[in-house]
Scaffold this active site. Structure first.
Site, PDB file in Angstrom:
ATOM      1  N   CYS A  57      -9.041  75.232  -4.088  1.00 58.77           N
ATOM      2  CA  CYS A  57      -8.183  76.277  -3.548  1.00 58.77           C
ATOM      3  C   CYS A  57      -9.069  77.428  -3.109  1.00 58.77           C
ATOM      4  O   CYS A  57     -10.176  77.604  -3.610  1.00 58.77           O
ATOM      5  CB  CYS A  57      -7.155  76.731  -4.577  1.00 58.77           C
ATOM      6  N   GLU A 113      -0.159  85.801  -3.296  1.00 55.59           N
ATOM      7  CA  GLU A 113      -0.620  84.916  -2.240  1.00 55.59           C
ATOM      8  C   GLU A 113       0.522  84.166  -1.564  1.00 55.59           C
ATOM      9  O   GLU A 113       1.502  83.787  -2.213  1.00 55.59           O
ATOM     10  CB  GLU A 113      -1.615  83.895  -2.805  1.00 55.59           C
TER      11      GLU A 113
END
Length: 180
Positions: free
Chosen positions: A64, A111
């Site tokens: 990620c 996010e």
């Protein structure tokens, strides 16, 4: 110069830029991605390096990160797969979500996370600066462990992994219906 992350609104529309430190210190919503790799009925998960600035030692998806200013999502995924795992493979976006996590005062994850899935059949070696361990795990075992021990997993993984498993179950169901 520090890498500039892409700040976004809740519709993933660019609103500006900020350093990784600024985005996480100020809790600014920014673009991110989570990549899951599968082979058959297994998913690859990694245990984050202990010295990561948050979530060290927790299990998470294959990799990620964040696209940088001027970098497409696809370019960022390719870059991070190679940097973290020395893997090159095609990935497709299967979902996205917004999440907010406060780790401590002055450290936030806020996010817009794009969830990507790719098939990879080879063994994987993790970059030790990123992950202390990596394993292929059966989806059914992972689902059970997520239910029993959610604290072992990163915050975004607990949201994204069920989405991935649901998509993979649907793919397998369609394949079975076609007799594949």
């Amino acid at each position: 110069m520090q890498e500039q992350l892409i700040r976004v609104n809740v519709l993933d529309e660019e609103t500006g830029y900020g350093s990784k430190e600024e985005c996480h210190r100020n809790g600014w919503l920014h673009r991110a991605f989570s990549v899951f790799l599968y082979r058959g009925s297994q998913l690859f998960i990694q245990r984050r390096a202990l010295d990561k600035y948050h979530s060290g030692g927790l299990w998470s998806n294959a990799c990620c990160s964040h696209p940088r200013k001027g970098e497409s999502l696809e370019e960022a995924v390719e870059r991070r797969l190679w940097e973290e795992l020395s893997v090159s493979c095609r990935c497709m976006e299967i979902d996205s979500f917004v999440y907010y996590q406060k780790y401590r005062e002055g450290l936030y994850e806020y996010e817009y996370d794009h969830v990507l899935l790719g098939e990879y059949q080879e063994e994987i070696t993790c970059n030790p600066e990123e992950a202390m361990d990596g394993v292929w795990v059966e989806m059914e075992d992972l689902m059970e462990d997520l239910e029993q021990c959610p604290e072992k997993y990163s915050a975004w993984f607990r949201i994204a992994c069920p989405k991935v498993i649901k998509v993979m179950h649907a793919w397998r169901q369609k394949a079975a219906e076609r007799g594949i």
